[in-house]
Design a protein around this motif. Structure first.
Motif, short mmCIF file in Angstrom:
data_model
loop_
_atom_site.label_atom_id
_atom_site.label_comp_id
_atom_site.label_asym_id
_atom_site.label_seq_id
_atom_site.Cartn_x
_atom_site.Cartn_y
_atom_site.Cartn_z
N UNK A 3 37.83 59.09 38.49
CA UNK A 3 37.26 58.23 39.37
C UNK A 3 35.79 58.51 39.63
N UNK A 6 33.66 57.75 36.70
CA UNK A 6 33.69 56.49 36.66
C UNK A 6 32.54 55.74 37.94
N UNK A 7 32.93 56.48 38.93
CA UNK A 7 31.82 55.71 39.85
C UNK A 7 30.65 56.03 39.90
N UNK A 10 29.51 53.56 37.37
CA UNK A 10 29.25 52.09 37.55
C UNK A 10 28.19 52.00 38.66
N UNK A 82 26.76 45.35 41.10
CA UNK A 82 27.30 45.09 39.98
C UNK A 82 27.14 43.71 39.53
N UNK A 90 36.25 41.83 50.21
CA UNK A 90 36.33 43.01 49.16
C UNK A 90 35.85 42.76 47.88
N UNK A 91 35.61 41.32 47.60
CA UNK A 91 35.06 40.96 46.31
C UNK A 91 33.40 40.97 46.16
N UNK A 116 31.76 49.83 50.24
CA UNK A 116 31.99 48.23 49.62
C UNK A 116 30.96 47.72 50.70
N UNK B 105 41.10 51.46 47.72
CA UNK B 105 39.47 50.87 47.70
C UNK B 105 39.15 52.34 46.72
N UNK B 106 38.75 52.28 45.63
CA UNK B 106 38.45 53.00 44.71
C UNK B 106 36.96 54.12 45.29
N UNK B 124 33.92 48.67 36.95
CA UNK B 124 34.62 48.43 38.55
C UNK B 124 34.56 47.16 38.72
N UNK B 125 33.58 46.13 38.10
CA UNK B 125 33.44 44.91 38.63
C UNK B 125 34.72 43.90 38.35
N UNK B 128 37.55 44.86 41.14
CA UNK B 128 37.46 44.53 42.23
C UNK B 128 37.45 42.85 42.67
N UNK B 129 37.24 42.46 41.46
CA UNK B 129 37.01 40.93 41.72
C UNK B 129 37.99 39.90 40.99
N UNK B 130 38.44 38.71 41.63
CA UNK B 130 39.37 38.08 40.81
C UNK B 130 39.32 37.90 39.58
N UNK B 166 42.89 46.91 43.13
CA UNK B 166 41.95 46.90 44.38
C UNK B 166 42.58 46.54 45.60
N UNK B 167 42.24 46.88 46.83
CA UNK B 167 42.79 46.58 47.95
C UNK B 167 42.61 44.90 48.14
N UNK B 168 41.39 44.47 47.63
CA UNK B 168 41.14 43.06 48.04
C UNK B 168 42.14 42.25 47.14
N UNK B 169 42.01 42.80 46.10
CA UNK B 169 43.16 41.88 45.10
C UNK B 169 44.68 41.75 45.67
N UNK B 172 44.98 39.63 48.21
CA UNK B 172 45.03 38.19 47.77
C UNK B 172 46.57 37.96 47.07
#
Lengths: 350, 795
Positions: A3, A6-7, A10, A82, A90-91, A116, B105-106, B124-125, B128-130, B166-169, B172
């Motif tokens: 990770x 990875x981080x 990104x 991103x 969170x999104x 975030x 949360x990575x 990552x995108x 973390x997104x739907x 992801x925690x946001x997902x 949801x």
């Protein structure tokens, strides 16, 4: 790929392969691109620009303790998007990265934070100005009517260090490049870039539990862009020099496979910027030392013939290595030669 | 010379393929049982480790709340300087089952918790997104193809049934916006004050699962070892026989100039070769045993402990190596005595028949002393020590002590028979039996161990089953059990049921720490259902009245034993306050601590408790119709309304699977013991000719001799079976009263099942008879010339 790697890839936005330092050479698709001739606007430009890929609030301070010992402090908040939108919760595609460092003659403490956007853990608001990640903060303390960055309070802490600094500007904000449009390569890559290089600092640092009152000077850089480096540029050597006579010099060399690209802005003691043409600044490494398993030039000759400048910079601590997700060298330096003073040196891509 | 010697030695096996087969079979069977059990244990442990190390939960402290924690509380803690990372965990329903969904949360996840390999390329995108990206193990991914989930990525470090998003997902997918379950604390991070309602929980060294299932694996290991030990008896017999029969060859080789060292070396090489061949076969068979047993083991672990273990076996190189190693070590141990004899073989000594029969009285006395010491030690362990290791130590002492005592006991018994015998033949029979005991004693010991284990484990399982069934009848007193999908639906159902059911009893529960351990807290309504049926082990006189008024609580047996709680002891409740214990109830099949309060008290303590589950009382003959009506009225999926019989059947199924593995190992052990006996009898029959020949010469027919031999074998088996009974019962008692209490936290009453013993006794006699059949038949078919030659050659 773990990770962490990875981080690292990104966070500083590298969609397609490693190009340049930390992927800053990536293309800007979908993101806004800096345009010349658009003047900066305050206070909104103190805040975040989510439609740009990368942005930072970058403070470096040269400090001195009561016994004359020199120190350096760094406080940086990076924003990396991103996708070119603010988003919510969170999104939100906005990611934040904080770096804090305290340099002493024999130690270099580093801390790093990630967060975030969209949930309140990290962010920047323009007015009333506040930039934060976790419990690290840069908050405006300016009186009404003054620019928000005229007076700020900066705090950060790591496992073995902390600092709490009050900064008061003694000069105006300085737009770098062409009214804030700063060209980064012969091919035209550019960023928006302004600075507040005239801070007087009072406050305290905590070095391994010992609280030391300090005074000094500081320099804040604000920069945002979506593709500040050309694809063949591999890193930079960046100088912020604060001379004893009140003048300032911001200069950098972007390294590439050929000659490299240098740029500089001479800032008079009253804050009047004088952008120098590409190539006017000459920087030459004088001595390399092994740092973190690589050779890093820590002593430099900096020449700006147009201003009669020919100085040598030496670091307070040669081992000022930022052992972070994207590692680099960042530390306070002392200037000697035709001009005297102190400053900060940042070297990436080694 | 070496080549000639080796070929001379090996030629023995070509001429006696049966013996070779016996040796290889014994060794590979022993290796197979041992390594099969090891493979199961290794697979299960690996998956616990994976489960425990998901998010580094085994090594990281965490901050927990009384219930779900608001996401804002997390942000506030971060902004106060806590280095923490939020986690949201929940069950996500997928067609046919559910997943353990973990949202992380990575960016803030501590390095110790980062074991998932995030895929390259897409970054990552999308994560973390739907719709997000979901990481699961390959096995889990295969079962989720059409589940309508986010795009799947395979991460083999995840345990089966676990999905990482992801925690946001996760918020949801679980429909829990703004909520987190707990926060992982970075190691070495500065600790600060926590706001009320949040507590810091230090990491538990061993994972809960590993601890809970320890007993189960220890149980398997003990059985595997028993089977291995029994298997070694076969190997010992086969090697002893082969060495004995080759004495003339050894002498000839030595006389031809082969040194003792060289001969021993050659034999050692031969043994190692055989051990390797048998070891490879054994490990392969062990893989088969493990693969066959693993689905049952996995079902048990999942049913009993909620531990997800994959149903398929991974091949681990370390396991192959240990399997081979144990085969070689076992062979060497079994052959040590024989090798020692070869080394000291007097070159010119006549080919006397083996002196097994002349085992000295002193050795037997010494062995008996050790046996008594072991038995005393076992008694001491039971008296003084508690806990799993004390329990298994006592079991080992008991079994080994009894086995070592057996030869002396049998010898005494035969001497007694001899003294009481009338007539020459009877006296000869007893004396000859006694004479054979040293040669047979090892296999008889193996038989004793196998039979005792069978009696003991059988008694334990049957006692458990009887208790468990009775307990289920008490505990599952209501006719129907309802789980509503939402609280609104539950409210409508309650109205609907008002006129149709005799009573509707809420079953609400919350989870919290009680006395520092995770516990379930249930609410109980005041109703005759419980007053009449609830299985209380200890109770204060006015227990139900005090429960109803919220003045007292009940604890399960596990919690009471672990914490030493008795009636009247106060138990502190989360959120302040304490209540005295008014009763202790049995709670089989549940490893977790449990507390029962009145429903009102529970809801006061945990206002957010979901009010979804109810027990419905209705006349039993109307239950099915009511269930049908209700499913139709509310379009309720079958699993949301279960009847008593279905739940009982499910519980009993879990129970049966738990002991299916034990039963299988038990049968295999008995089989191995039968083989050991067969090998010993074969060995003896070849060596006994010198003793039989004179008896035959005096006029006893071969058929008579053969009949006596069969009788002798059956008699010995019967005596061993009789000896195995008390030993097995002692074993069962230790299992029920010591091992179960330590392992599961409950103590079961012991019941005896003489019918089972009869069946087992019959089985043992049958096994002995079959084992004796071949040697006896060989004796019956012996030509007179063979018997006469004894006088010519050996004497």
């Amino acid at each position: 790929m773990n990770v962490k790697a990875f981080l690292a890839a990104v966070l500083l936005a590298a969609p397609a392969g490693a190009q340049g330092f930390a992927g800053l050479g990536a293309d800007a698709q979908g993101f806004a691109v800096p345009q010349p001739g658009q003047p900066l606007a305050f206070p909104q430009d103190h805040g975040a620009h989510p439609e740009y890929r990368i942005e930072w609030w970058y403070l470096t301070a040269t400090l001195t303790g009561p016994d004359g010992t020199d120190y350096g402090a760094q406080w940086t908040l990076f924003r990396s998007a991103l996708a070119p939108e603010a988003g919510t919760g969170w999104e939100s595609p906005q990611l934040w990265l904080g770096h804090a460092a305290l340099t002493t003659p024999d130690a270099h403490h580093v801390a790093e934070r990630l967060g975030r956007g969209g949930i309140g853990q990290a962010g920047v608001v323009a007015a009333p100005f506040e930039a934060w990640i976790d419990n690290w903060q840069m908050v405006s303390r300016a009186a009404g009517g003054a620019d928000a960055l005229d007076a700020i309070q900066v705090t950060a802490s790591g496992t073995d260090f902390a600092y709490d600094l009050a900064l008061q500007a003694t000069g105006p904000l300085v737009a770098q490049g062409d009214q804030g449009y700063s060209v980064k390569s012969a091919a035209g890559q550019a960023s928006y870039y302004y600075s507040q290089p005239f801070y007087q600092v009072t406050g305290s640092i905590t070095d391994q539990g010992r609280v030391i009152p300090v005074t000094g000077k500081a320099w804040l850089d604000r920069e945002w862009s979506s593709q500040p480096l050309a694809a063949d540029q591999t890193g930079w050597d960046w100088f912020s020099l604060m001379f004893d006579d009140g003048a300032r010099l911001m200069g950098f060399r972007l390294r590439d496979t050929g000659e490299g690209y240098t740029s500089a802005t001479w800032i008079a003691a009253d804050g009047t910027p004088r952008p120098m043409p590409p190539g006017a600044l000459r920087v030459t490494p004088l001595r390399e030392v092994p740092v973190a398993g690589r050779d890093v030039p820590v002593v430099w000759r900096v020449e700006l013939p147009a201003m009669g400048l020919d100085v040598t910079t030496t670091p307070l601590n040669e081992q000022a290595w930022m052992d972070t997700l994207v590692p680099y060298w960042e530390g306070p330096i002392t200037i000697s030669g035709t001009h005297a003073g102190r400053g900060y040196l940042e070297m990436t891509g080694y | 010379m070496i080549a000639a010697g080796l070929s001379a030695l090996l030629s023995h096996w070509w001429r006696r393929p049966m013996q070779l087969a016996m040796l290889l079979l014994g060794l590979s069977l022993a290796t197979a049982l041992w390594s099969g059990v090891q493979a199961i244990n290794a697979e299960a442990r690996a998956s616990y480790d994976r489960a425990a190390s998901v998010l580094g939960q085994d090594g990281l402290a965490r901050i927990v709340g009384d219930g779900p924690v608001a996401q804002d509380a997390y942000v506030a803690l971060r902004r106060a300087g806590w280095l923490i990372s939020p986690v949201l965990e929940g069950r996500l329903a997928v067609p046919g089952s559910s997943l353990r969904l973990i949202g992380i949360d990575p960016l803030t996840l501590p390095p110790a918790a980062q074991q998932v390999e995030f895929g390259q390329g897409d970054g990552l995108l999308p994560f973390i997104t739907a719709p997000g990206v979901m990481y699961v193990s390959a096995e889990t991914a295969a079962g989720l193809a059409e589940a309508g989930l986010p795009p799947l990525r395979v991460a083999d470090s995840l345990p089966p049934g676990t999905a990482l998003v992801d925690i946001g997902q996760a918020q949801r997918l679980l429909d829990r916006p703004g909520e987190i379950s707990h926060m992982l604390v970075w190691p070495d991070a500065p600790l600060r004050d926590l706001p009320p309602g949040l507590t810091l929980r230090q990491p538990e060294g061993a994972s809960d699962l590993a601890r809970l299932t320890d007993s189960f694996h220890l149980n398997l290991t003990a059985f595997g070892f028993l089977a291995f030990a029994v298997g070694l008896f076969i190997v010992h017999s086969a090697i002893g026989l082969a060495f004995e029969q080759r004495r003339p060859v050894f002498r000839t080789l030595r006389a031809l100039g082969l040194s003792a060292a060289m001969l021993t070396g050659l034999l050692l090489a031969e043994l190692l070769l055989l051990a390797l061949v048998a070891g490879v076969a054994g490990v392969a068979m062990g893989y088969g045993v493990a693969a066959a047993l693993l689905p049952d083991v996995a079902a048990t672990l999942s049913g009993l402990y909620g531990a997800e273990v994959p149903g398929t076996l991974a091949l681990r190189p370390g396991w192959w190596a240990t399997g081979l190693g144990i085969a070689v070590a076992g062979t060497l141990v079994s052959a040590a005595q024989s090798l020692w004899r070869v080394w000291h073989l007097p070159l010119l000594a006549p080919a006397q028949p083996r002196a097994w029969a002349r085992a000295s009285e002193r050795a037997l006395r010494w062995q008996t002393g050790v046996a008594l010491g072991l038995l005393a030690g076992a008694g001491g362990l039971i008296g003084a020590g508690q806990g799993l290791w004390a329990g298994f130590g006592a079991l080992a002492g008991l079994l080994l002590g009894a086995a070592l005592l057996l030869p002396a006991a049998l010898s005494g018994l035969m001497a007694l028979g001899q003294r009481m015998a009338r007539g020459v033949l009877a006296q000869w029979f007893w004396a000859d039996t006694r004479q054979q005991l040293p040669g047979l004693s090892l296999s008889l010991m193996a038989l004793l161990l196998a039979l005792a284990a069978n009696v003991g484990v059988g008694t334990m399982v049957s006692s458990f089953r009887l208790t468990f069934t009775g307990w289920l009848d008490q505990r599952l007193a209501s006719e129907l059990y309802l789980t509503a999908r939402t609280e609104d639906e539950a409210a409508q159902m309650l109205v609907w049921l008002e006129t149709r059911a005799d009573a509707v009893l809420p079953i609400f529960n919350a989870e919290a720490d009680i006395r520092g351990q995770p516990a379930e807290i249930y609410g109980m309504a005041d109703h005759a259902t419980y007053r009449d049926n609830w299985p209380l082990l200890q109770a204060a006189p006015d227990v139900w009245d005090r429960m109803a008024s919220g003045q007292a609580l009940l604890v399960n047996e596990q919690l009471a034993r672990r914490e030493g709680l008795g009636l009247g002891d106060a138990v502190a409740l989360p959120g302040g306050g304490a209540l005295p214990v008014a009763g202790v109830y049995s709670d089989y099949g549940n490893p977790v601590a449990q507390v029962i309060l009145s429903t009102d008290r529970l809801l006061a303590l945990f206002p957010a408790t979901p009010r979804l589950r109810y027990a419905i009382r209705v006349a039993p003959d109307r239950a099915a119709a009511l269930a049908e009506e209700m499913r139709a009225a509310f379009d309720l999926p079958p699993e949301n309304l279960a009847d008593q019989a279905a739940i009982k059947a499910f519980s009993l199924q879990i129970f049966e699977r738990t002991f299916a593995v034990t039963a299988a190992l038990n049968v295999l052990t008995l089989g191995v013991a039968g083989l050991a006996m067969f090998a010993s009898l074969m060995t003896l029959s070849a060596m006994r000719l010198p003793q039989l020949a004179p008896v035959w010469a005096m006029g006893l027919t071969k058929a008579r001799l053969a009949g006596l031999d069969l009788l002798r074998t059956l008699l010995l088996a019967a005596v061993v079976m009789l000896a195995a009974l008390p030993l097995g019962l002692a074993l069962a008692w230790v299992l029920l009263a010591v091992v179960n209490v330590a392992a599961f936290g409950w103590r079961l009453p012991m019941y005896v099942f003489p019918g089972d013993w009869l069946r087992l006794g019959g089985l043992a006699l049958l096994a002995a008879g079959v084992a004796a059949a071949v040697p006896v038949r060989r004796l019956a078919l012996l030509s007179p010339g063979d018997l006469l030659r004894v006088f010519a050659h050996e004497r």
